[in-house]
Motif scaffolding. Structure first.
Motif, short mmCIF file in Angstrom:
data_model
loop_
_atom_site.label_atom_id
_atom_site.label_comp_id
_atom_site.label_asym_id
_atom_site.label_seq_id
_atom_site.Cartn_x
_atom_site.Cartn_y
_atom_site.Cartn_z
N GLU A 11 0.86 -1.19 0.00
CA GLU A 11 0.00 0.00 0.00
C GLU A 11 0.89 1.24 0.00
O GLU A 11 1.12 1.86 1.04
CB GLU A 11 -0.93 0.01 1.21
N ALA A 12 1.39 1.57 -1.18
CA ALA A 12 2.30 2.69 -1.32
C ALA A 12 1.57 4.02 -1.12
O ALA A 12 0.43 4.19 -1.54
CB ALA A 12 2.95 2.67 -2.70
N LYS A 13 2.25 4.94 -0.45
CA LYS A 13 1.80 6.32 -0.31
C LYS A 13 3.02 7.18 -0.62
O LYS A 13 4.08 6.99 -0.02
CB LYS A 13 1.31 6.60 1.11
N THR A 14 2.85 8.10 -1.53
CA THR A 14 4.01 8.88 -1.95
C THR A 14 4.01 10.26 -1.32
O THR A 14 2.97 10.84 -1.04
CB THR A 14 4.03 9.04 -3.48
N LYS A 15 5.22 10.74 -1.12
CA LYS A 15 5.45 12.11 -0.65
C LYS A 15 6.35 12.75 -1.69
O LYS A 15 7.49 12.31 -1.91
CB LYS A 15 6.12 12.09 0.72
N LYS A 16 5.84 13.76 -2.37
CA LYS A 16 6.60 14.43 -3.42
C LYS A 16 7.74 15.23 -2.79
O LYS A 16 7.53 15.95 -1.82
CB LYS A 16 5.68 15.36 -4.21
N LEU A 17 8.95 15.08 -3.36
CA LEU A 17 10.13 15.75 -2.84
C LEU A 17 10.95 16.32 -3.99
O LEU A 17 10.80 15.91 -5.14
CB LEU A 17 11.01 14.76 -2.06
N ASP A 18 11.84 17.24 -3.65
CA ASP A 18 12.80 17.73 -4.62
C ASP A 18 13.73 16.57 -4.98
O ASP A 18 14.08 15.76 -4.11
CB ASP A 18 13.60 18.90 -4.01
N CYS A 19 14.12 16.47 -6.22
CA CYS A 19 14.92 15.33 -6.67
C CYS A 19 16.28 15.23 -5.99
O CYS A 19 16.86 14.14 -5.92
CB CYS A 19 15.09 15.37 -8.18
N THR A 20 16.81 16.34 -5.45
CA THR A 20 18.10 16.29 -4.76
C THR A 20 17.94 15.96 -3.27
O THR A 20 18.94 15.79 -2.57
CB THR A 20 18.84 17.63 -4.90
N ASP A 21 16.71 15.84 -2.80
CA ASP A 21 16.47 15.48 -1.39
C ASP A 21 17.00 14.08 -1.13
O ASP A 21 16.81 13.17 -1.94
CB ASP A 21 14.96 15.53 -1.10
#
Length: 131
Positions: free
Chosen positions: A68-78
């Protein structure tokens, strides 16, 4: 002559101190249960799933589970941005078909919750931790 004990009221076997202590123990248990329910409902963690807002080029972290994936959008360099979206396919249902023509795809995330069906094709994020 037989003796019938009185019904209800204070019983001589319980002192006022014992009754007060029992009430405090009961109140403590109620407060603990209420605290656990509040912690479960509100939680100290971010559980908002941002999967439906992802688009090609976005990076994300899975804050859910593999099932049950839940995503958190982040900056690609995080340093926590583990994956990079290659394609967001709205309306798609079958991940193997939706991502089969996307070069570099190493995984997919599918949401089949009508009417918001989509498949996200992604790969490991190569930019993770780079600044």
């Amino acid at each position: 002559m037989s003796h019938i004990p009185p019904q209800g009221g204070l019983n001589g076997s319980h002192t006022p101190e014992q009754i007060r202590r029992n009430r405090l123990v009961f109140l403590g248990l109620v407060l603990v249960v209420a605290g656990l329910v509040a912690f479960w409902a509100l939680g100290p963690y971010d559980t908002k799933d941002q999967s439906s807002t992802l688009k090609a080029g976005d990076c994300f972290q899975n804050i859910g589970t593999d099932k049950e994936a839940k995503t958190k959008k982040l900056d690609c360099t995080d340093p926590h941005a583990d994956y990079k979206v290659l394609k967001m396919n709205k309306g798609a249902v079958v991940d193997t078909l939706a991502c089969s023509d996307v070069p570099g795809t190493t995984g997919s995330l599918t949401q089949s919750d009508p009417p918001n069906w989509f498949v996200v094709c992604f790969k490991k994020n190569d930019e993770k931790g780079k600044k």
